[in-house]
Design a protein around this motif. Structure first.
Motif, PDB file in Angstrom:
ATOM      1  N   LEU A 186       0.843  -1.211   0.000  1.00  0.00           N
ATOM      2  CA  LEU A 186       0.000   0.000   0.000  1.00  0.00           C
ATOM      3  C   LEU A 186       0.871   1.250   0.000  1.00  0.00           C
ATOM      4  CD1 LEU A 186      -2.688   1.494   0.228  1.00  0.00           C
ATOM      5  CD2 LEU A 186      -2.616   1.140   2.705  1.00  0.00           C
ATOM      6  N   GLU A 188       3.920   1.497  -1.019  1.00  0.00           N
ATOM      7  CA  GLU A 188       4.603   1.568  -2.315  1.00  0.00           C
ATOM      8  C   GLU A 188       3.670   2.141  -3.384  1.00  0.00           C
ATOM      9  OE1 GLU A 188       6.226  -1.661  -5.565  1.00  0.00           O
ATOM     10  OE2 GLU A 188       6.132  -2.249  -3.462  1.00  0.00           O
ATOM     11  N   GLN A 189       2.452   1.612  -3.370  1.00  0.00           N
ATOM     12  CA  GLN A 189       1.448   2.081  -4.333  1.00  0.00           C
ATOM     13  C   GLN A 189       1.162   3.572  -4.109  1.00  0.00           C
ATOM     14  OE1 GLN A 189       0.241  -0.218  -6.382  1.00  0.00           O
ATOM     15  NE2 GLN A 189      -1.566   0.647  -7.352  1.00  0.00           N
ATOM     16  N   ARG A 739     -10.552   9.405 -18.938  1.00  0.00           N
ATOM     17  CA  ARG A 739      -9.373   8.774 -18.335  1.00  0.00           C
ATOM     18  C   ARG A 739      -8.947   9.506 -17.075  1.00  0.00           C
ATOM     19  NH1 ARG A 739      -4.739   8.731 -21.520  1.00  0.00           N
ATOM     20  NH2 ARG A 739      -5.571  10.106 -23.126  1.00  0.00           N
ATOM     21  N   ARG A 741     -10.944  11.182 -15.177  1.00  0.00           N
ATOM     22  CA  ARG A 741     -11.942  10.873 -14.148  1.00  0.00           C
ATOM     23  C   ARG A 741     -11.625   9.526 -13.501  1.00  0.00           C
ATOM     24  NH1 ARG A 741     -16.288   7.933 -14.182  1.00  0.00           N
ATOM     25  NH2 ARG A 741     -16.207   7.566 -16.418  1.00  0.00           N
ATOM     26  N   LEU A 745     -10.369   8.914  -9.815  1.00  0.00           N
ATOM     27  CA  LEU A 745     -11.077   8.001  -8.930  1.00  0.00           C
ATOM     28  C   LEU A 745     -10.080   7.011  -8.312  1.00  0.00           C
ATOM     29  CD1 LEU A 745     -13.717   6.838  -7.788  1.00  0.00           C
ATOM     30  CD2 LEU A 745     -13.922   5.452  -9.855  1.00  0.00           C
ATOM     31  N   ARG A 746      -9.184   6.511  -9.178  1.00  0.00           N
ATOM     32  CA  ARG A 746      -8.185   5.561  -8.685  1.00  0.00           C
ATOM     33  C   ARG A 746      -7.302   6.215  -7.610  1.00  0.00           C
ATOM     34  NH1 ARG A 746      -3.023   3.112 -10.114  1.00  0.00           N
ATOM     35  NH2 ARG A 746      -2.402   4.870 -11.407  1.00  0.00           N
ATOM     36  N   MET A 747      -6.885   7.458  -7.897  1.00  0.00           N
ATOM     37  CA  MET A 747      -6.019   8.147  -6.931  1.00  0.00           C
ATOM     38  C   MET A 747      -6.778   8.483  -5.649  1.00  0.00           C
ATOM     39  SD  MET A 747      -3.858  10.702  -9.354  1.00  0.00           S
ATOM     40  CE  MET A 747      -2.871  11.376  -8.042  1.00  0.00           C
ATOM     41  N   ASP A 748      -8.007   8.979  -5.845  1.00  0.00           N
ATOM     42  CA  ASP A 748      -8.797   9.315  -4.648  1.00  0.00           C
ATOM     43  C   ASP A 748      -9.025   8.073  -3.808  1.00  0.00           C
ATOM     44  OD1 ASP A 748      -8.865  11.887  -5.464  1.00  0.00           O
ATOM     45  OD2 ASP A 748     -10.911  11.849  -6.252  1.00  0.00           O
ATOM     46  N   ALA A 749      -9.289   6.961  -4.510  1.00  0.00           N
ATOM     47  CA  ALA A 749      -9.540   5.722  -3.791  1.00  0.00           C
ATOM     48  C   ALA A 749      -8.284   5.287  -3.040  1.00  0.00           C
ATOM     49  CB  ALA A 749      -9.979   4.634  -4.779  1.00  0.00           C
ATOM     50  N   LEU A 750      -7.131   5.419  -3.715  1.00  0.00           N
ATOM     51  CA  LEU A 750      -5.879   5.018  -3.074  1.00  0.00           C
ATOM     52  C   LEU A 750      -5.584   5.924  -1.882  1.00  0.00           C
ATOM     53  CD1 LEU A 750      -3.454   3.163  -3.142  1.00  0.00           C
ATOM     54  CD2 LEU A 750      -2.319   4.781  -4.655  1.00  0.00           C
ATOM     55  N   LEU A 752      -7.801   7.570  -0.159  1.00  0.00           N
ATOM     56  CA  LEU A 752      -8.772   7.241   0.886  1.00  0.00           C
ATOM     57  C   LEU A 752      -8.348   5.967   1.616  1.00  0.00           C
ATOM     58  CD1 LEU A 752     -11.500   7.775   2.279  1.00  0.00           C
ATOM     59  CD2 LEU A 752     -12.593   6.446   0.470  1.00  0.00           C
ATOM     60  N   LEU A 753      -7.918   4.979   0.826  1.00  0.00           N
ATOM     61  CA  LEU A 753      -7.483   3.725   1.436  1.00  0.00           C
ATOM     62  C   LEU A 753      -6.283   3.972   2.342  1.00  0.00           C
ATOM     63  CD1 LEU A 753      -7.467   0.648   1.656  1.00  0.00           C
ATOM     64  CD2 LEU A 753      -6.165   0.571  -0.481  1.00  0.00           C
ATOM     65  N   THR A 756      -7.286   5.992   5.382  1.00  0.00           N
ATOM     66  CA  THR A 756      -8.129   5.208   6.294  1.00  0.00           C
ATOM     67  C   THR A 756      -7.276   4.206   7.063  1.00  0.00           C
ATOM     68  OG1 THR A 756      -9.930   5.426   4.701  1.00  0.00           O
ATOM     69  CG2 THR A 756     -10.213   3.807   6.443  1.00  0.00           C
ATOM     70  N   VAL A 757      -6.388   3.530   6.326  1.00  0.00           N
ATOM     71  CA  VAL A 757      -5.501   2.578   6.999  1.00  0.00           C
ATOM     72  C   VAL A 757      -4.617   3.311   8.008  1.00  0.00           C
ATOM     73  CG1 VAL A 757      -3.530   1.038   6.641  1.00  0.00           C
ATOM     74  CG2 VAL A 757      -5.518   0.893   5.133  1.00  0.00           C
TER      75      VAL A 757
ATOM     76  N   ALA B 334      -9.937  -0.684   8.669  1.00  0.00           N
ATOM     77  CA  ALA B 334     -10.021   0.233   7.532  1.00  0.00           C
ATOM     78  C   ALA B 334     -11.044  -0.251   6.520  1.00  0.00           C
ATOM     79  CB  ALA B 334      -8.651   0.365   6.867  1.00  0.00           C
ATOM     80  N   THR B 353     -15.719   6.437  -4.633  1.00  0.00           N
ATOM     81  CA  THR B 353     -14.309   6.413  -4.206  1.00  0.00           C
ATOM     82  C   THR B 353     -14.079   5.307  -3.177  1.00  0.00           C
ATOM     83  OG1 THR B 353     -14.268   8.801  -4.534  1.00  0.00           O
ATOM     84  CG2 THR B 353     -12.438   7.846  -3.315  1.00  0.00           C
ATOM     85  N   GLN B 360      -9.315  -1.733  -4.443  1.00  0.00           N
ATOM     86  CA  GLN B 360      -7.851  -1.633  -4.445  1.00  0.00           C
ATOM     87  C   GLN B 360      -7.246  -2.364  -3.257  1.00  0.00           C
ATOM     88  OE1 GLN B 360      -6.338   2.288  -4.847  1.00  0.00           O
ATOM     89  NE2 GLN B 360      -7.470   2.735  -6.711  1.00  0.00           N
TER      90      GLN B 360
END
Lengths: 897, 370
Positions: A186, A188-189, A739, A741, A745-750, A752-753, A756-757, B334, B353, B360
């Motif tokens: 995570l 690294e990503q 693309r 968008r 979304l991918r970045m926002d999700a990452l 957020l992840l 959150t973690v 999480a 999201t 992910q």
């Protein structure tokens, strides 16, 4: 990590090889006096474990024994993860490193040189390398919390790497092994797209979205330009369409205008022709009219001249008669006016008598005033004379009175007193010889010679100085002497006083001061009187002098005398002014009334005469004018009739002219009627229409030009195919937007992840920190009692303060005493050590700590150390081994040979 | 007589929904035009009628105009075209291109006046601007025609829901104007309008090549056969479209249903000329994540164009197995937080999201176990 053995050679004060060990897994106390190398031992161990053997620089040079070229050497035996290792390092000269592992009871080399350094750091989980210099605390891995160098027991500052290490250590417990891998992935990503601060990565390994957004901005610009091009195309099409419309409209309007324009042109021509005809007809009419009027006027003028001549003749006759009457009347009126003038002059002449009477009244007024003034002046002069007489008398009195002034009197009194004093002193200094003979005798004194007859029983006294010698007849001489005195000086003083008195009083005839004072008072009184009189005279004179007053009196007497000369009666009886004035007024009134009446009568007569004269003049002028007018009328009549026509002929000619005039007028009216049928001048409309037509033709031509230009531009834009380009651009834009968008979304999700973690992990770490806090709090309470309350740690596991129950709020460490602070830091390190030792025993090193702790608390701390030794290996370095003797299970190592 | 009625070629149109395949989509419209001409030849049509919007815009690339003209030029019979609202007869329009004058068989109708032909009378209704509230057929009077009267118009037949009246055309125009057939353009779907007698005298041929997803009954031309004046015309739809635009919408309610979609996609014939837009919503079950990835792969690789819109998918609420499969502790906590966010009503950014974040997380988890 567990420490087993430690050997140090050529290290600061430890010149000879010094080996300590084997250490027990529990408590170990290394003791020695100051300066024997306890801290050097600890330092050598740290350098062996965490520093590269090739390290150079001043700091490592300082390790070399002073004044010797010896290479510092160190050997450490330790266990990590149930494996026993040995590390041997030589620094500075021929540096070397060798890591060995205990295998089958023997240490077998595992790595050497740089590999030994890095392998060792890997074993100790000290991932942060120190670089080229010596290691610092942040490079020690977990030891930075568990090992307390001398004077560095506090945990007030912990580097980020320390906290990261702690979290890493606690993270194993939070997520387990698989979680660590997941966490790494995570991270690294996340770091492939974001910086640690959460911003999208830029630069060489930038997040793809940045390039996309940049591309999007460029494409948006391109789209904007293409859209403008497309709009230009449509606008150009519109412009062509507009120009065509304008041209067609202008042509239609011009075509529509041409027919009425032709009609208007014809009408304008007719209008101009009729206007010309009308002008000619009006001229003919005017000529006929003028002839008709001329003949009529001549007839009227002839008649007028005749009538005027007749009238003038009658008037001349009347004026001639009137002129004769007015001449007679003028003569009578002139005579009357002369009479009235004479009467007026007579009345006016009476005013002379009035002035004489007026002068008399003025004389009487002046006489009376002068008489009064003279009386007052005479009284004033009399008074003045009296005062001056008194003044003269007093002045004379004062002149004969010689009086001292006050000073002279004071001087007389002073000299008299001096003289009296001198005389008294003289009398006192004389020898007195009194003789009272029984019978009469004659006493003779020689000096000064004096003979005195003395009756019987009479006392005669002789005084002298310095002795008195008398010779009494029949008796003998008697000599009396006394003390010698300066009688002459006293006598001199008396003489001097007498001289001054004589000089002062000589003018006054007396030396009696009282008399002198009396004279002085008399003189004063006279001076005052003189002053009063002088002031009264001055007041009476004012600004005048006596001579001036006497001159005034003489002048008044002269004027009075002059008037009594003219009016003798006034000598006896002064005139009565009011009577004289009344009489004067009555006389003046009577004379003025007579004058006014005479003047009025004259004015009236004069006006009458002038009126008659004026009428006469006017009548004469009128007569003259009438005669001239008659001559003029006769001349005019003869001028008008010079043509020789008769009155009848003239009437006939007038009728003929009238008929010609009427005919011409009728023709002009006909022409006018035709013009009115046409209305306003069509030429104006024609001009406007022609202008309009030319404007429309110009508009059509301009529209044609515009159309050509717009068509040219339109063709150019059409050839560009703007819509196709715009479509292609918008398609690419839509694709890119999609693309972006998705990437966003991918970045926002990452993100957020990741966040959150991270937040969950932070919460978990906080949850782990809580037991550490509880453990530390319990330890502190056991050492210091409940007063200090629970210990509070920061998220970085650093003591932040305590919460005394009595206060109910946190107190910062600065408020604790030095002893309590070191106790709190030691307790925190032990609590963290216990947490970290859950999986493996950990080494705690305490170099010269608890120096500020009192004996009671030290004993309780030793108990805690004993308890902690169940999970931790504790090495204490001290110069006070007696303080730790209570640690029964501890192994003691004395460094002193 | 036989006529091919076609319209709305929209040559040069933008195809944003086709992504990178937009150019291919545009080219296919010219290919479809060739198929129309070929179909006319094949069916022996005497005349080709284009009822407007041959081009998407008057500012399209002139090369496209040339290409379209050349395609029509190959038709052996006459071709009559009216400008539509997309390519109105205005200055600078595509109709000023020389190709129309060069092609002897093509007549671009520029006036609203009858054209007397050998076999019929044509009543063309060219448009001159993009919008108008005027009925373009209002001038037509075909009752006097002795030959079949055929109208050619572009506009909205009344009754079709639209905003303001834009070139309105009454539904009974054919009968009202005495026309045997009124060839219409503007709407892209094939539509017939029958009179009270059940005879169809006016129709939209629809576009000859589908323009996008969701277009119904498009990609056709109409073969119109008229035997006599007043006789009922016979209308036959001829397929001319080359691309297959498919929209697959599926709401997932049960686990393991996505696999059927994978199968469905795999079975589509001629994927190289098929564009697929798949919209998924409902629940995403742990066991479907693999299928979801396969769907993505299929859409991205098998078809001319494929797009998957799966933002509407929410993690299944009872899919605790997802979370339990994660390492205990932080990651499970999480995941539960993310699942709560993802369970919010669909359509919010945060929901999408969070759903993506969950996916992910599980992808990373799988990688961590490899």
């Amino acid at each position: 990590m567990i420490l087993h053995n430690l050997r140090v050679t050529h290290w600061r004060s430890l010149l000879q090889p010094t080996e300590v060990g084997p250490f027990v897994e529990g408590l170990n106390v290394i003791h020695a006096p100051n300066g024997t190398g306890k801290s050097s031992l600890f330092e050598a161990m740290r350098r062996a474990l965490f520093d590269a053997h090739l390290v150079t620089g001043k700091e490592i040079e300082a390790v070399r024994p002073w004044g010797r070229s010896l290479a510092p050497q160190v050997m450490v035996e330790f266990s990590q993860g149930c494996v026993r290792y040995r590390i041997e390092k030589v620094f500075l000269d021929s540096p070397s490193a060798r890591l060995s592992r205990l295998e089958d009871g023997e240490f077998v080399p595992l790595a050497d040189g740089r590999n030994a350094d890095s392998e060792l750091r890997e074993i100790l989980a000290a991932r942060d390398t120190p670089g080229r210099g010596l290691s610092k605390q942040e490079h020690w891995g977990l030891a930075q919390v568990l090992w307390a160098p001398q004077g560095a027991l506090s945990l007030s500052f912990v580097s980020s790497s320390v906290s990261e290490n702690l979290r890493a250590a606690l993270g194993v417990q939070l997520t387990g092994e698989s979680g660590t891998r997941l966490e790494e992935l995570l991270e690294e990503q996340y770091l492939s797209l974001f910086t640690r601060s959460g911003k999208p990565r830029a630069g060489k390994d930038a997040a793809p979205i940045l390039a996309m957004e940049s591309q999007l901005a460029e494409m948006a610009m391109e789209r904007h330009e293409l859209l403008a091009q497309q709009q230009s195309f449509e606008e150009a099409a519109g412009a062509v369409e507009d120009a065509r419309q304008r041209r067609a409209q202008a042509r239609r309007e011009a075509d529509a205008l041409r027919e009425p324009l032709g009609q208007t042109r014809k009408l304008a021509e007719s209008f101009q022709r009729l206007q010309s005809d009308l002008q000619q007809k009006r001229q003919t009419e005017q000529t006929a009219k003028e002839r008709h009027e001329s003949i009529g006027r001549t007839i009227e003028l002839i008649a007028d001249a005749r009538r005027e001549a007749a009238g003038l003749k009658a008037q001349i006759e009347r004026d001639e008669a009137l002129l004769g009457e007015l001449a007679a009347e003028l003569k009578t009126a002139s005579a009357r006016a002369d009479e009235r003038r004479r009467q007026r002059e007579e009345a006016r002449s009476r005013r002379a008598s009035l002035s004489q009477r007026t002068a008399e009244v003025e004389d009487a007024r002046a006489f009376l005033a002068d008489t009064k003034a003279r009386q007052a002046l005479a009284a004033r002069l009399e008074k003045l004379q009296q005062l001056q007489t008194g003044f003269t008398a007093e002045r004379q009195s004062r002149a004969v009175l010689v009086a001292p002034d006050d000073r002279a009197i004071r001087d007389v009194r002073k000299h008299l007193a001096a003289r009296g004093k001198a005389e008294a002193a003289l009398q006192a200094s004389l020898i007195r010889l009194t003789v009272r003979p029984h019978r009469a005798a004659t006493a003779t004194r020689k000096s000064p010679e004096e003979t005195r007859a003395i009756s019987a029983g009479e006392a005669a006294t002789f005084a002298g100085s310095p002795e008195v010698s008398i010779e009494i007849e029949g008796f003998g001489s008697i000599h009396a002497a006394g003390p010698e005195m300066d009688v002459d000086a006293l006598r001199g003083e008396m003489a001097e006083a007498d001289r001054k008195l004589a000089k002062l009083t000589q003018p006054y005839g007396t030396q009696d001061p009282d008399r002198l004072q009396l004279v002085r008072d008399q003189a004063k009184e006279l001076d005052q009187k003189i002053e009063v009189l002088e002031r009264q005279i001055g007041e009476l004179l004012g600004d005048d002098t006596t001579e001036e007053l006497q001159g005034d009196l003489a002048e008044l007497d002269a004027r009075i005398l002059e008037r009594t000369g003219r009016f003798p009666a006034w000598k006896d009886q002064p005139p009565a002014l009011s009577v004289l004035q009344s009489a004067l007024e009555e006389q003046r009134k009577a004379i003025e009334t007579a004058v006014v009446q005479a003047e009025d009568a004259f004015d009236e007569a004069q006006a009458g005469a002038q009126g008659v004269e004026k009428r006469h003049t006017e009548t004469a002028a009128a007569l003259k004018g009438a005669r001239l007018a008659l001559e003029a009328a006769d001349r005019r009549r003869s001028d008008f009739t010079r043509d020789g026509l008769s009155d009848h002929d003239r009437q006939t000619a007038r009728q003929e002219a009238s008929m010609a005039w009427e005919a011409a007028r009728a023709q002009a009216e006909e022409c006018k009627r035709k013009l009115e049928e046409i209305g306003d001048d069509p030429q104006k409309s024609l001009d406007k229409m022609e202008l309009q037509l030319r404007a429309l033709e110009a508009a059509e031509a301009a529209a044609r030009d515009d159309e050509k230009k717009a068509e040219g531009r339109l063709q150019s834009l059409a050839a560009a195919g703007a819509y196709s380009k715009l479509s292609a651009c918008e398609e690419r834009l839509a694709d890119l937007t999609g693309r972006i968008r998705r990437e966003k979304l991918r970045m926002d999700a990452l993100r957020l992840l990741h966040d959150t973690v991270a937040s969950c992990k932070a919460a978990a770490v906080a949850a782990v920190a809580a037991p550490v806090e509880r453990t530390a709090s319990r330890m502190l309470e056991r050492v210091a009692g409940p007063r200090l309350g629970p210990v509070r740690l920061t998220g970085e596991f650093v003591p932040a303060g305590i919460e005394p129950k009595a206060l109910g709020e946190a107190v910062e460490l600065d408020n604790l005493s030095g002893g309590e602070q070191e106790q709190l830091f030691l307790i925190t390190r032990l609590a963290l050590g216990q947490v970290l030792a859950q999986n493996e025993r950990q080494l705690v090193v305490l170099d010269d700590v608890l120096n500020a702790t009192d004996t009671g608390r030290l004993a309780r701390l030793l108990t805690l150390l004993e308890e902690s030794a169940g999970a931790l290996q504790i090495v204490i370095l001290t110069c006070h081994p007696e303080r730790y003797r209570a640690l029964e299970a501890a192994a003691f190592f004395n460094l002193q040979p | 007589m036989k006529i091919i009625h076609t319209a709305d070629w929209q040559i040069g149109m933008r195809a944003e929904s086709a992504g990178k395949m937009a150019e291919r989509v545009r080219e296919e419209r010219l290919a479809a035009a060739q198929r129309v001409v070929q179909a006319a030849r094949d069916h022996g049509a005497e005349m080709l009628l284009l009822a407007g919007d041959v081009f998407e815009d008057n500012a399209v690339d002139r090369l496209l105009v040339r290409k379209a003209g050349e395609i029509l030029r190959r038709f052996p019979g006459p071709v009559y075209i009216i400008p539509g609202n997309h390519d109105p007869l205005s200055p600078g329009s595509v109709w000023e291109h020389p190709v129309w004058a060069e092609a002897g068989n093509i007549t671009v109708c520029t006036r609203s006046e009858p054209i007397e032909l050998e076999t019929c009378v044509l009543f063309p209704c060219p448009l001159r601007e993009k919008y108008s509230t005027k009925d373009p057929t209002s001038w037509i009077n075909g009752r006097a025609a002795a030959k079949p009267a055929i109208g050619l118009a572009h506009g909205n037949v009344e009754g079709i829901p639209s905003g303001e009246p834009d070139y309105p055309i009454p539904r009974d125009t054919a009968n009202r104007r005495g026309l045997d057939y009124l060839a219409l353009g503007h709407w892209h779907s094939l539509a017939r309008y029958e009179d009270p007698n059940g005879e169809c005298r006016m129709a939209y041929s629809g576009t000859h090549e589908t323009t996008g997803f969701g277009e119904r009954d498009s990609g056709n031309a109409i073969l119109v056969e008229i035997t006599r004046r007043g006789g009922p015309p016979a209308l036959t739809s001829i397929r001319t479209g080359g691309l297959d635009w498919r929209t697959v919408e599926h709401s997932v309610a049960q686990p393991c249903t996505l696999e059927s979609l994978v199968q469905q996609l795999a079975e589509i014939a001629q994927p190289e000329s098929t564009l697929v837009r798949m919209r998924l919503d409902g629940m995403l079950f742990p066991e479907d994540r693999g299928a979801l990835r396969r769907l993505e792969e299929l859409l991205a690789t098998r078809f001319l164009f494929g797009a998957l819109e799966a933002e509407g998918l929410k993690p299944a609420p009872d899919g605790e197995g997802w979370i339990e499969s994660l390492p205990a502790g932080t990651f499970q906590d999480a995941a539960r937080k993310l699942r709560a966010l993802a369970s919010q009503p669909s359509g919010t950014d945060q929901q999408a999201t969070a759903s993506q974040a969950l996916l992910q997380l599980f992808d990373l988890h799988e990688r961590s176990r490899e």
